[in-house]
Design an enzyme around this catalytic site. Structure first.
Site, PDB file in Angstrom:
ATOM      1  N   HIS A 234       0.816  -1.226   0.000  1.00 61.88           N
ATOM      2  CA  HIS A 234       0.000   0.000   0.000  1.00 61.88           C
ATOM      3  C   HIS A 234       0.844   1.268   0.000  1.00 61.88           C
ATOM      4  O   HIS A 234       0.341   2.343   0.312  1.00 61.88           O
ATOM      5  CB  HIS A 234      -0.969   0.040   1.195  1.00 61.88           C
ATOM      6  CG  HIS A 234      -1.927  -1.109   1.229  1.00 61.88           C
ATOM      7  ND1 HIS A 234      -2.953  -1.246   0.330  1.00 61.88           N
ATOM      8  CD2 HIS A 234      -1.997  -2.191   2.040  1.00 61.88           C
ATOM      9  CE1 HIS A 234      -3.634  -2.353   0.597  1.00 61.88           C
ATOM     10  NE2 HIS A 234      -3.061  -2.942   1.624  1.00 61.88           N
ATOM     11  N   ARG A 291       0.819  18.156   3.226  1.00 62.54           N
ATOM     12  CA  ARG A 291       2.263  18.419   3.141  1.00 62.54           C
ATOM     13  C   ARG A 291       2.693  18.321   1.690  1.00 62.54           C
ATOM     14  O   ARG A 291       1.889  17.976   0.822  1.00 62.54           O
ATOM     15  CB  ARG A 291       3.021  17.380   3.963  1.00 62.54           C
ATOM     16  CG  ARG A 291       2.661  15.949   3.553  1.00 62.54           C
ATOM     17  CD  ARG A 291       3.462  14.883   4.251  1.00 62.54           C
ATOM     18  NE  ARG A 291       2.842  13.577   4.155  1.00 62.54           N
ATOM     19  CZ  ARG A 291       2.864  12.782   3.099  1.00 62.54           C
ATOM     20  NH1 ARG A 291       3.463  13.188   2.002  1.00 62.54           N
ATOM     21  NH2 ARG A 291       2.287  11.600   3.110  1.00 62.54           N
TER      22      ARG A 291
END
Length: 480
Positions: A234, A291
């Protein structure tokens, strides 16, 4: 802003410092004892050791970093990604100490840091979401009822999660109880929060994200998409921009949806809105990363915009000088994360000394690098050595440039993801654009990589013999 501290290490610390230097801004590096001789320490104008090797005794010490910043009269702190970059308490502490956090406000980080809070924030903006429940759950009986309503397969996800932790795909009712217990346990251990929720599992999904930027003057722009479907555990390994499957209409629709997500949490600075796309090209909001992303270089190359420079300007209170209509996609870019991992051993970290470490160069090649020859690869941090990026006039050219760059990237002493990258970029499924997040599961195995390496070695040996015989023939030619 005359001086900034980069609260990070490795390639991202250097990446931020390069732009700061270009803007005439002084830089401060912080480092752990393990990173005493690291390139980011040498690159900065000033550097301060903040603790021992483990990150919880160095790079995660928010208060210590702020103390250093104040002592050295720093104006702003750039967190990079990882470590404290999505820590709302740290962002808030930076703000309270009259320093500029080069990122979003702490409130936006808090909202988007919880997948459930994020879903709640965007639900009034008509953004497509995967069918499921938007509340934390621990009761297995209740989970079974919900799962039946949604229909199997389902996905159990940690609300505070990331990187695939606390995530379980459940194919049928029998597995639900045990998989829920595992997900809750893993989420508690990884994030200190066992909250999980359930949603429909999208089969054959593609992971497509949109880069957004928002200033304090009400402007929100989207910088097109990145395709991030090639993943292991993932986590992304290969990224590209643009995606090979988006039409201009779908691109605009996803871009507008991403700006609405940013608006929903009063966003500031660089952020990424992540979507899942199903086989019918329907997209669903997944989460927002508050971010700069690891894969931001591919966006920079296709748009011609320095995203770090824009981050700094926005943090200074400036309005963005570009408009949405000024942004255009030019060419194609690919990125391979070069991890010190063994692709023949389930991508486990590979620790050792970089006995040989030579970077590729050439037209269309960019390497965001944090290491140099002779360095040890520390066991304490993420094992990414660098990001290898290629840029071409189109996707085919970008792939060819990437393959040549992989060939010219010389690393000895540790195993890396370079051979895996070569496998991906040469694979027909990738080249055709017909792939999804199950690429590794469907096509890759250590045996396949080994076989490929053996075939290439055999061809190389045959060519060497052929060349040797030709050379011998030339040597035997009689001189007149």
């Amino acid at each position: 802003m005359k001086k900034i501290l980069i609260a990070n290490r490795g390639e991202i610390a250097i990446r931020v410092m390069q732009t700061a230097q270009k803007m005439g801004i002084k830089t401060v590096a912080v480092y752990s004892e393990a990173d005493r001789n690291a390139p980011h320490v040498k690159f900065a104008d000033e550097a301060v050791c903040i603790g021992k090797a483990p990150s919880n005794q160095s790079y995660l010490l928010g208060s210590k970093i702020i103390e250093v910043a104040k002592k050295l009269h720093v104006d702003g702190i750039h967190p990079g990604y990882g470590f404290l970059s999505e820590n709302a308490d740290f962002a808030e502490e930076v703000e309270k100490n009259d320093l500029i956090f080069i990122g979003p406000k702490s409130r936006a980080i808090r909202i988007m840091g919880s997948k459930l809070a994020a879903k709640d924030a965007v639900k009034n903006y008509n953004i497509p979401m995967v069918p499921g429940i938007d509340e934390a759950i621990t009761d297995v009986k209740k989970a079974k009822v919900i799962a039946k309503e949604i229909g199997f397969p389902i996905l159990i996800k940690a609300s505070a999660g990331g990187g695939g932790k606390g995530m379980r795909v459940v194919e049928d009712e029998k597995e639900l109880g045990s998989q829920m217990e595992r997900a809750i346990s893993e989420a508690t251990s990884a994030f200190g929060d066992g909250s999980v929720f359930i949603e429909k599992y999208v089969t054959s999904p593609r992971h497509i994200e949109i880069q957004v930027m928002a200033d304090s003057h009400g402007n929100i722009l989207y910088f097109f998409e990145r395709e991030c479907s090639i993943q292991r555990r993932h986590q992304k390994v290969v990224e590209e921009a643009p995606s090979s499957i988006l039409t201009p209409e779908l691109r605009e629709e996803m871009g507008v949806a991403a700006t609405k997500v940013a608006k929903a949490c009063d966003y500031l600075g660089a952020g990424t809105v992540e979507f899942l796309m199903d086989a019918d090209h329907k997209f669903y909001f997944l989460e927002m990363n508050t971010r700069l992303q690891v894969e931001h270089p591919v966006t920079e190359l296709i748009t011609g915009v320095d995203l770090v420079e824009l981050q700094i300007k926005i943090a200074r209170g400036e309005a963005m000088s570009i408009k949405q209509e000024d942004l255009h996609i030019n060419g194609h870019a690919l990125e391979l994360r070069v991890y010190a991992e063994d692709p023949l051993n389930d991508f486990l970290p590979s620790v050792g000394t970089l006995e040989t470490y030579k970077l590729p160069t050439g037209k269309g090649v960019r390497v965001d690098n944090g290491f140099e020859e002779g360095m040890e690869v520390p066991i304490y941090y993420d094992p990414m050595l660098s990001k290898l990026i290629s840029y071409g006039k189109d996707r085919d050219e970008a792939i060819q440039i990437m393959l040549k760059a992989i060939e010219n990237y010389y690393i000895e002493g540790v195993q890396t993801t370079l051979p895996f990258g070569k496998f991906v970029f040469e694979h027909e499924a990738f080249r055709s654009g017909n792939f999804d997040t199950h690429f590794v599961k469907n096509y890759y195995s250590p045996e396949v990589l080994n076989k490929k390496a053996e075939e290439e070695a055999k061809i190389a040996a045959e060519l060497a013999v052929k060349q040797y015989l030709q050379d011998q023939k030339i040597l035997r030619l009689p001189t007149k």
